[in-house]
Design a protein around this motif. Structure first.
Motif, mmCIF file in Angstrom:
data_model
loop_
_atom_site.group_PDB
_atom_site.id
_atom_site.type_symbol
_atom_site.label_atom_id
_atom_site.label_comp_id
_atom_site.label_asym_id
_atom_site.label_seq_id
_atom_site.Cartn_x
_atom_site.Cartn_y
_atom_site.Cartn_z
ATOM 1 N N LEU A 143 0.842 -1.193 0.000
ATOM 2 C CA LEU A 143 0.000 0.000 0.000
ATOM 3 C C LEU A 143 0.881 1.248 0.000
ATOM 4 C CD1 LEU A 143 -2.848 -0.826 2.558
ATOM 5 C CD2 LEU A 143 -2.968 -0.869 0.070
ATOM 6 N N PRO A 197 -5.335 5.873 -2.965
ATOM 7 C CA PRO A 197 -5.948 4.897 -3.880
ATOM 8 C C PRO A 197 -5.220 4.844 -5.214
ATOM 9 C CG PRO A 197 -7.299 6.859 -3.727
ATOM 10 C CD PRO A 197 -6.206 7.032 -2.724
ATOM 11 N N ALA A 198 -5.492 3.789 -5.960
ATOM 12 C CA ALA A 198 -4.796 3.589 -7.239
ATOM 13 C C ALA A 198 -5.191 4.637 -8.270
ATOM 14 C CB ALA A 198 -5.083 2.180 -7.772
ATOM 15 N N ASP A 199 -6.462 5.068 -8.273
ATOM 16 C CA ASP A 199 -6.866 6.061 -9.266
ATOM 17 C C ASP A 199 -6.175 7.407 -9.046
ATOM 18 O OD1 ASP A 199 -8.086 6.549 -6.909
ATOM 19 O OD2 ASP A 199 -10.090 6.894 -7.720
ATOM 20 N N GLU A 200 -5.776 7.682 -7.790
ATOM 21 C CA GLU A 200 -5.031 8.915 -7.533
ATOM 22 C C GLU A 200 -3.560 8.762 -7.888
ATOM 23 O OE1 GLU A 200 -3.976 11.896 -3.773
ATOM 24 O OE2 GLU A 200 -5.647 10.458 -3.638
#
Length: 621
Positions: A51, A71-74
């Motif tokens: 993470l 998060p992954a989208d960020e």
């Protein structure tokens, strides 16, 4: 390997600058990341690995920074935006408002929007970053001290204060933003300590000579060509159940048929090679549910012992309220379902019976799936195994998979065990009556010496018995001298993989098994081997012309590999031109062969085939 961060575990923290920090997560402590800040260690204990965390700003009433999972989208917002934007579309669909202006002197192109504002310009002009940046160093330091929004505000103000941002190409703009992000963003990623991460950390940021400049590619080659894999379920020899009056004759003899799935290792990398082998064999990491299962059993046992007896259950109230009636029904059901066994008092409960302790001559090592390490000192240097919770120097080590699968012995014990006092000195003996009259400390030393004698005796005897599944080596010793004494211990077809930082020593070793030497050997160029059996030829010490028996290895080769890093930015994807210096590293690979006794000759009836042209010639005549 555990999937979450445990207390007192070693982890690797990957920082935005690209460096790695290896620390031990001790509970109730503060972890410092240097210029990026600090945070309490309890915030990542119990969290999954891999993470990415962000250090948030301190709240007014708190003295520490909290963490936020990014998060992954960020994390990949810019990548998603580029894939969804017009930059990845076809030229016809690039956008109706985009206009490409023809090139001028010193320019390749300029991209402007419908209002005439320059979006990007590619030219040969050299931009002076210090002159184009209006923020001074004092103002940047003040922004850093304020520490707002995890460093993202500092990056945004740096971009807005750059006067020549519109003159940058898409590549230079992406590179400029990437450099500032690595410098000011307060993020880190938690990674588990595996062999690859530890080797990279030792190679790039610690002492590379400690692991002989062994890169991840070389670790993979050695493990693959050495065919290191899971060697089978644990098999232990039976306990002889000897008494204190019995001597060395009571030791359990080594059974050659049981010894399977074992590898021989010579490790001068402080345990990195052993760790890589143990990882492939599945004996490096502790079980995921070991501690939880133990705690559950202890909790279950305590709950059973502390359960109230039937006589301690309070009497039911006599009132007829709804709550009382429901309580009475529950109590009646509990009393009905309860077994009608006699009540046991605390004095009647027997203590928990523990497993009987094995005798002094019981073999604590598994006969399969083991690693036998040969070292040149009084004690092997396997200090890097401490990062996986195993300390080779601990006399009373807690349970660990390597305890029953890692065997160590010195070259003296392998070659001349009679000269080693720990092996040749018989164990002490004493009658049970005499042993009972001693003090506890003396009795402890008595049993300790007998157990040490049994362990050393088993390790030396099983190693000298041979039948190993492979040899893996990474040592500063001469590889010819290593193979002279280890080749007879390998089984037929066993692989050999030897790592060396330089190629010269491996080239000399490969020359010992070359075709000309093998041809001269077969033609009788060594008269002193006449009349020797295969077993004697395997242990032949060699001479000046033939340092080793050239028929003992087949498929000899030397190889190397290097995975280059790549720079991936818009319009600039290419391998990096500069890499870390130092040794490249080479791997010698071969397979153990057992020569056939006597001469090999082809036997059978051979019939010459008639060619059609030859058969047609008599008919034509």
């Amino acid at each position: 390997m555990h999937s979450v961060v445990r207390p007192n575990a070693w982890v690797a923290l990957k920082l935005p600058s690209g460096s790695t920090k290896v620390i031990q997560i001790a509970p109730n402590t503060t972890i410092s990341l240097g210029k990026y800040g600090s945070f309490p260690s309890n915030l990542i204990i119990g969290r999954p690995y891999h993470l990415t965390f962000e250090l948030q700003d301190k709240l007014p009433n708190e003295t520490f920074s909290r963490l936020r999972v990014v998060p992954a989208d960020e994390l990949y917002a810019e990548v998603f935006a580029e894939e969804a934007g017009p930059g990845c579309a076809t030229p016809d669909a690039a956008g109706a408002n985009d206009t490409v202006i023809s090139t001028t002197d010193g320019e390749e192109f300029s991209l402007v929007d419908d209002k005439g504002n320059v979006v990007a310009r590619s030219n040969r002009e050299v931009l002076d970053e210090n002159a184009r940046q209006t923020l001074t160093q004092d103002e940047i330091e003040e922004l850093k001290r304020e520490g707002t929004n995890a460093g993202k505000d500092v990056i945004a103000k740096l971009l807005l204060s750059h006067t020549a941002l519109d003159q940058k190409t898409s590549f230079s703009l992406a590179k400029y933003k990437l450099l500032k992000t690595k410098k000011y963003i307060r993020r880190f990623q938690v990674l588990p300590i595996d062999v690859e991460n530890l080797a990279h950390w030792q190679l790039e940021e610690r002492d590379a000579s400690k692991i002989m400049d062994m890169r991840a590619e070389m670790i993979g080659l050695v493990g693959c060509w050495g065919n290191v894999h899971y060697g089978g379920d644990e098999v232990f020899l039976p306990d002889p159940k000897t008494s204190s009056a019995e001597g060395a004759g009571a030791c359990v003899p080594v059974d050659r048929d049981v010894l399977k799935g074992r590898w021989l290792a010579v490790d001068d990398t402080c345990g990195l090679l052993v760790a890589a082998m143990a990882e492939r064999m599945g004996i490096l990491y502790e079980g995921e549910n070991t501690e939880s299962e133990v705690k559950a059993e202890e909790h279950k046992g305590m709950a059973t012992e502390q359960a109230p007896a039937r006589s301690e259950i309070p009497e039911k109230p006599q009132s007829n309220t709804p709550a009382t009636e429901s309580t009475q029904k529950d109590g009646d059901a509990e009393m009905t379902d309860a077994p009608t066994k006699p009540v046991k008092r605390e004095s009647d409960v027997k203590p928990k019976q523990l497993n009987p302790r094995p005798s002094d001559f019981a073999t604590p090592y598994s006969q399969t799936n083991t690693i036998t390490v040969i070292h040149a000192t009084s004690q092997p240097n396997l200090s890097l195994l401490n990062y996986w919770g195993f300390d080779i120097t601990a006399p009373n080590h807690p349970p660990h998979p390597l305890l029953n699968h890692l065997l160590t012995l010195s070259w003296l014990q392998l070659l001349k065990p009679e000269l080693d006092t720990a092996y040749s000195t018989p164990p002490p003996t004493a009658t049970p009556e005499t042993l009972a009259s001693w003090k506890p400390s003396r009795r402890g030393n008595f049993h300790r010496k007998r157990r040490r004698y049994a362990r050393i005796r088993h390790i030396v005897d099983s190693t000298r018995t041979g039948n190993f599944s492979g040899l893996v080596c990474a040592s500063t010793m001469d590889p010819i001298s290593i193979l002279r004494h280890t080749l007879p211990l390998l089984a037929g077809g066993a692989p050999v993989a030897i790592y060396s930082p330089s190629v010269e020593s491996l080239a000399a070793l490969a020359d010992c098994f070359s075709v000309p030497r093998r041809t001269a050997w077969v033609s009788g160029a060594a008269p002193e081997i006449e009349g020797m059996s295969n077993e004697e030829l395997e242990r032949w010490p060699g001479n000046e012309r033939f340092p080793l028996n050239p028929t003992l290895l087949q498929g000899v080769s030397i190889q190397t590999s290097r995975a280059r890093r790549w720079q991936v930015l818009p319009g600039r994807t290419h391998p990096l031109m500069t890499e870390r210096g130092g040794a490249d590293g080479y791997v010698f690979t071969a397979w153990k062969a057992i020569p056939a006794e006597g001469k090999v000759a082809a036997k059978g009836k051979f019939k010459r085939r008639k060619v059609e042209s030859e058969a047609a010639t008599p008919a034509a005549a």
